[in-house]
Design a protein around this motif. Structure first.
Motif, short mmCIF file in Angstrom:
data_model
loop_
_atom_site.label_atom_id
_atom_site.label_comp_id
_atom_site.label_asym_id
_atom_site.label_seq_id
_atom_site.Cartn_x
_atom_site.Cartn_y
_atom_site.Cartn_z
N GLY A 30 86.53 13.30 37.64
CA GLY A 30 87.75 14.12 37.64
C GLY A 30 88.65 13.80 36.48
N VAL A 31 88.70 12.54 36.07
CA VAL A 31 89.51 12.14 34.92
C VAL A 31 88.92 12.73 33.63
CG1 VAL A 31 90.28 10.17 33.54
CG2 VAL A 31 90.35 10.05 36.04
N TRP A 32 87.60 12.64 33.49
CA TRP A 32 86.96 13.24 32.32
C TRP A 32 87.12 14.76 32.31
CZ3 TRP A 32 84.67 11.02 28.11
CH2 TRP A 32 84.52 9.64 28.15
N ALA A 33 86.99 15.37 33.46
CA ALA A 33 87.15 16.83 33.53
C ALA A 33 88.55 17.24 33.07
CB ALA A 33 86.89 17.31 34.95
N MET A 34 89.56 16.47 33.47
CA MET A 34 90.92 16.79 33.05
C MET A 34 91.10 16.59 31.54
SD MET A 34 92.78 18.17 35.17
CE MET A 34 94.15 18.09 34.02
N GLY A 35 90.48 15.55 30.99
CA GLY A 35 90.55 15.35 29.55
C GLY A 35 89.94 16.50 28.78
N TYR A 36 88.75 16.93 29.22
CA TYR A 36 88.11 18.07 28.58
C TYR A 36 88.94 19.34 28.76
CZ TYR A 36 83.77 15.47 27.77
OH TYR A 36 82.83 14.57 27.32
N ARG A 38 92.17 19.65 28.99
CA ARG A 38 93.33 19.67 28.10
C ARG A 38 92.92 20.22 26.73
NH1 ARG A 38 97.22 19.58 31.81
NH2 ARG A 38 97.38 17.60 32.92
N ILE A 39 91.75 19.81 26.27
CA ILE A 39 91.24 20.32 24.98
C ILE A 39 90.92 21.81 25.09
CG2 ILE A 39 89.40 20.13 23.28
CD1 ILE A 39 89.13 17.16 24.16
N ALA A 40 90.19 22.18 26.16
CA ALA A 40 89.79 23.58 26.33
C ALA A 40 91.01 24.48 26.48
CB ALA A 40 88.88 23.71 27.56
N LEU A 43 92.64 25.12 23.13
CA LEU A 43 91.86 26.12 22.39
C LEU A 43 92.07 27.52 22.96
CD1 LEU A 43 88.54 24.10 22.04
CD2 LEU A 43 90.13 24.67 20.18
N PHE A 44 92.16 27.61 24.29
CA PHE A 44 92.38 28.90 24.94
C PHE A 44 93.74 29.47 24.55
CE2 PHE A 44 93.61 31.66 28.45
CZ PHE A 44 92.43 32.36 28.71
N GLU A 45 94.77 28.62 24.54
CA GLU A 45 96.11 29.07 24.15
C GLU A 45 96.14 29.53 22.69
OE1 GLU A 45 99.47 28.43 26.29
OE2 GLU A 45 97.76 29.39 27.27
N ALA A 46 95.27 28.94 21.87
CA ALA A 46 95.18 29.33 20.46
C ALA A 46 94.26 30.54 20.27
CB ALA A 46 94.67 28.16 19.62
N GLN A 47 93.80 31.12 21.39
CA GLN A 47 92.92 32.30 21.41
C GLN A 47 91.56 32.02 20.76
OE1 GLN A 47 94.93 35.82 19.98
NE2 GLN A 47 96.54 35.68 21.53
#
Length: 229
Positions: A30-36, A38-40, A43-47
Motif C-alpha cells: 500500500g505504501v508503494w502503491a501510494m508512492g507510484y 503520486r507520480i501517476a 502526470l495525469f494533472e499535466a495531461q
C-alpha cells in the motif's frame, strides 16, 4: 519531503500493530502503491495521460492495487494488504484507512460521458475488507464501513455501515467516534441490532416448538382411546 514520509510511516505504524519499525512499513504494498500514485497523478494533472497510465499499470503489477491516476487522495492514506481498486473520480480525504479487497467503484454513465461517478471519502474514514462503495456518493467524516458491506447511498458522519445492501447500525456517534477502530467493524452488543432480531426469532421458535409438543401430547390420548375401542 523526508519529514512528510516519516510522518506517513508513523501514521501507518500507529494503525497497524504488525510492523516493528518504519523499515517494515516501507515494504508494504500500500505504501508503494501510494508512492507510484503520486507520480501517476502528477502526470495525469499535466495531461500526460499515457505516461500516467503506464505508471499506474506498473504499480498494479507490482503491488496488486489499482489506483486510477485521476483519483485525488489526501494525506496518510493507508491501504492494508492490497488487492483493491480506486476509480478515476474518487476523492479520499486525510487519515483514511482501507483494508484488502475494497472497491471504490463507479456507476456506468448512460450518456457515455465520464463525470463524477466514484465515491468521495471524507477524513478519518475506515473501510473494512471486501467492502464495495459504489457511485458518486459521500462517506461522511469518521464513518466506518464494515467488512463486505455494499454501500450505494450517502453515509452520515460518524455512522457505521454493515450488510448487503449496507444499513447504518444507528450507534450513537459519541459511542464509536474513537481515534481508530481496526477493520472498521466494531462487534460489541451496541453495534449489532441483528442480535435482537435473532433473539426474538429464537423465542418465537421455542414458542412454536412448545405448541407443537402440546398438540402432540393432546393427540396421543385420543389415538390410544381410539385403539382401545
Amino acid at each position: 519531503m523526508l519529514e512528510r514520509l516519516i510522518a506517513y510511516l508513523d501514521s501507518v505504524k500507529a494503525r497497524d500493530p504488525a510492523p516493528r519499525s518504519r523499515w517494515e512499513v516501507l515494504l508494504y504494498p500500500g505504501v508503494w502503491a501510494m508512492g507510484y500514485h503520486r507520480i501517476a497523478h502528477w502526470l495525469f494533472e499535466a495531461q500526460l495521460f499515457f505516461l500516467a497510465r503506464l505508471v499506474n499499470h506498473w504499480s498494479r503489477m507490482v503491488t496488486g492495487i489499482d489506483i486510477h491516476p485521476g483519483a485525488k487522495i489526501g494525506r496518510n492514506f493507508f491501504i492494508d494488504h492490497g488487492f483493491s481498486v480506486i476509480g478515476e473520480t474518487a476523492e479520499i480525504g486525510d487519515n483514511v484507512t482501507m483494508y484488502q479487497c475494497v472497491t471504490l467503484g463507479g456507476t456506468n454513465p448512460t450518456n457515455g460521458k465520464g463525470g463524477k461517478r466514484h465515491p468521495t471519502i471524507a477524513d478519518n474514514v475506515i473501510i473494512g475488507s471486501g467492502a464495495q462503495v459504489i457511485g458518486p456518493i459521500t462517506v461522511g467524516n469518521r464513518a466506518r464501513i464494515g467488512a463486505n458491506a455494499v454501500v450505494t447511498d450517502d453515509v452520515p458522519e460518524g455512522a457505521t455501515m454493515v450488510g448487503l445492501k449496507a444499513r447504518s447500525t444507528l450507534v450513537p456517534a459519541e459511542d464509536w467516534i474513537k481515534e481508530f477502530i481496526p477493520y472498521g467493524t466494531p462487534c460489541d452488543d451496541p453495534c449489532e441490532p441483528s442480535r435482537d432480531c435473532i433473539e426474538k426469532l429464537e423465542a418465537e421458535l421455542k414458542s412454536l416448538k412448545d405448541e407443537i409438543a402440546a398438540l402432540r401430547a393432546e393427540r396421543e390420548p385420543d389415538q390410544r382411546s381410539g385403539t382401545d375401542d
